[in-house]
Write an enzyme that holds these catalytic residues in place. Structure first.
Site, PDB file in Angstrom:
ATOM      1  N   LYS A 172      47.915  -0.259  90.840  1.00  0.00           N
ATOM      2  CA  LYS A 172      49.234  -0.377  90.257  1.00  0.00           C
ATOM      3  C   LYS A 172      50.206  -0.071  91.226  1.00  0.00           C
ATOM      4  O   LYS A 172      51.184  -1.038  91.514  1.00  0.00           O
ATOM      5  CB  LYS A 172      49.548   0.538  89.114  1.00  0.00           C
ATOM      6  CG  LYS A 172      48.957   0.308  87.808  1.00  0.00           C
ATOM      7  CD  LYS A 172      48.886   1.412  86.651  1.00  0.00           C
ATOM      8  CE  LYS A 172      48.007   1.002  85.660  1.00  0.00           C
ATOM      9  NZ  LYS A 172      47.910  -0.152  84.928  1.00  0.00           N
ATOM     10  N   ASP A 181      53.846  -3.904  86.546  1.00  0.00           N
ATOM     11  CA  ASP A 181      53.819  -3.526  87.984  1.00  0.00           C
ATOM     12  C   ASP A 181      55.006  -4.329  88.424  1.00  0.00           C
ATOM     13  O   ASP A 181      55.605  -4.234  89.338  1.00  0.00           O
ATOM     14  CB  ASP A 181      52.558  -3.821  88.666  1.00  0.00           C
ATOM     15  CG  ASP A 181      51.333  -2.998  88.209  1.00  0.00           C
ATOM     16  OD1 ASP A 181      51.765  -1.774  87.821  1.00  0.00           O
ATOM     17  OD2 ASP A 181      50.213  -3.307  88.125  1.00  0.00           O
TER      18      ASP A 181
HETATM   19  O1  RIB Z   1      48.552  -2.773  86.311  1.00  0.00           O
HETATM   20  C1  RIB Z   1      47.460  -3.516  86.617  1.00  0.00           C
HETATM   21  C2  RIB Z   1      46.431  -2.917  87.494  1.00  0.00           C
HETATM   22  O2  RIB Z   1      45.865  -1.628  87.135  1.00  0.00           O
HETATM   23  C3  RIB Z   1      45.355  -3.876  87.887  1.00  0.00           C
HETATM   24  O3  RIB Z   1      45.580  -4.396  89.165  1.00  0.00           O
HETATM   25  C4  RIB Z   1      44.070  -2.744  88.247  1.00  0.00           C
HETATM   26  O4  RIB Z   1      43.644  -2.666  89.561  1.00  0.00           O
HETATM   27  C5  RIB Z   1      44.587  -1.539  87.433  1.00  0.00           C
HETATM   28  O5  RIB Z   1      44.846  -0.433  88.506  1.00  0.00           O
END
Ligand code: RIB
Length: 307
Positions: A42, A255
């Site tokens: 994230k 994200d």
């Molecule tokens: O928010 C998505 C992310 O959550 C992915 O990239 C995975 O790695 C997890 O950490």
């Protein structure tokens, strides 16, 4: 000293994404339709989103001394992201299993933080200058909670604007909230933090009120296809989604939102405008496969906001 840029604490992992009609049940093997591997985690995804949105980003993490760790450093160099990311010879870089549902592009994830799971308060003290000098500091909960707590405290004491994305959901001591200018849970994280079942904007407002009472400056609850709620003492607004085409992969949408939001705040946009920028960033990212690779560039987001 003038503060500038965005400092992000978080983890990098290799995302291993499997697309299939459904998840297997225990003891079952099923055939999937595709597999891909790429950069994830994230905090790392947020760093890429913020950098592509035009911010000067420093990413604070720990990597393994292995191929995945080397790939992470090569990616940061390519994306123009500065790092405080020592390579630990004793722990490997983490990985995430991502199940992608063929029909909807929705996901379910298991993430193992690897070397980043050993980030301790001492590591945060060592990166204290980066946090203090940043205009914005952002973190999540994939690395240990004490590290997140100390980093938010350092940032707040230095007058750095703090964004806390409490993902994945965890039980937290309320002491963390006084260090948070913005808290950005999704609906299930907001429910876990507040005890309020969050299903729509109205219930999100109730949950956001609980978080305000705990000492948070402002709350943004992301609600997937329902958009998000921006909520503070003086203002409570629905931020719409920015539909940008067929949904291919929703992984990393949160994200994208957070990275876009942080970058817009860093360049001085007001928080509501920045939330619109975050929402448009997420709206574009879900039309593309992968997490970090799906993050749009600033000009694409600005174009989408104009439509
Ligand atoms: O928010 C998505 C992310 O959550 C992915 O990239 C995975 O790695 C997890 O950490």
């Amino acid at each position: 000293m003038t503060k500038s840029g965005v400092a992000i604490l978080g983890i990098y992992v290799a995302d291993l994404a499997f697309r299939a009609a459904r998840q297997p049940v225990m003891g079952e093997t099923i055939l999937g339709s595709s597999f891909s591997m790429g950069p994830g985690g994230k905090g790392s995804n947020q760093a890429v989103a913020a950098a592509r949105a035009g911010a000067a980003v420093t990413f604070i993490t720990k990597l393994g001394k292995d191929n995945f760790g080397d790939a992470a450093l090569a990616m940061y160099a390519k994306e123009g992201i500065t790092t405080r990311a020592p390579q630990d010879p004793n722990n490997s870089t983490g990985a995430a299993y991502i199940f992608l549902e063929e029909k909807t592009g929705s996901n379910a994830i298991i993430v193992v933080a690897g070397a980043a799971g050993t980030i301790a308060v001492d590591d945060i003290e060592a990166a204290g200058d980066v946090i203090r000098n940043a205009k914005i500091f952002m973190t999540q909960l994939e690395q240990p909670i004490p590290a997140a707590l100390r980093a938010l405290e350092i940032a707040k004491q230095a007058g750095t604007i703090t964004i806390f994305n409490p993902a994945p959901a965890a039980t937290l001591d309320d002491a963390i909230y006084k260090f948070c200018d913005y808290v950005t849970p999704n609906e299930s994280e907001a429910a876990m933090l507040t005890g309020v079942s969050v299903t729509d904007i109205e219930s999100a407002r109730k949950a956001a009120d609980v978080l305000l009472k705990k000492g948070v400056g402002a709350v943004i609850i992301t609600l997937g296809a329902q958009g998000s709620l921006f909520h503070r003492q003086t203002q409570s607004l629905h931020i719409p989604i920015y539909n940008s085409g067929a949904v291919v992969d929703t992984t990393g949408a949160g994200d994208a939102f957070n990275g876009g939001f942080a970058a817009a705040l860093a360049r001085g946009e007001d928080p509501v405008q920045a939330a619109h920028f975050g929402s448009a960033t997420a709206g574009i990212s879900v039309t593309r496969a992968g997490t970090a690779p799906s993050m749009p560039y600033k000009n694409e987001v600005l174009e989408r906001l104009k439509k």
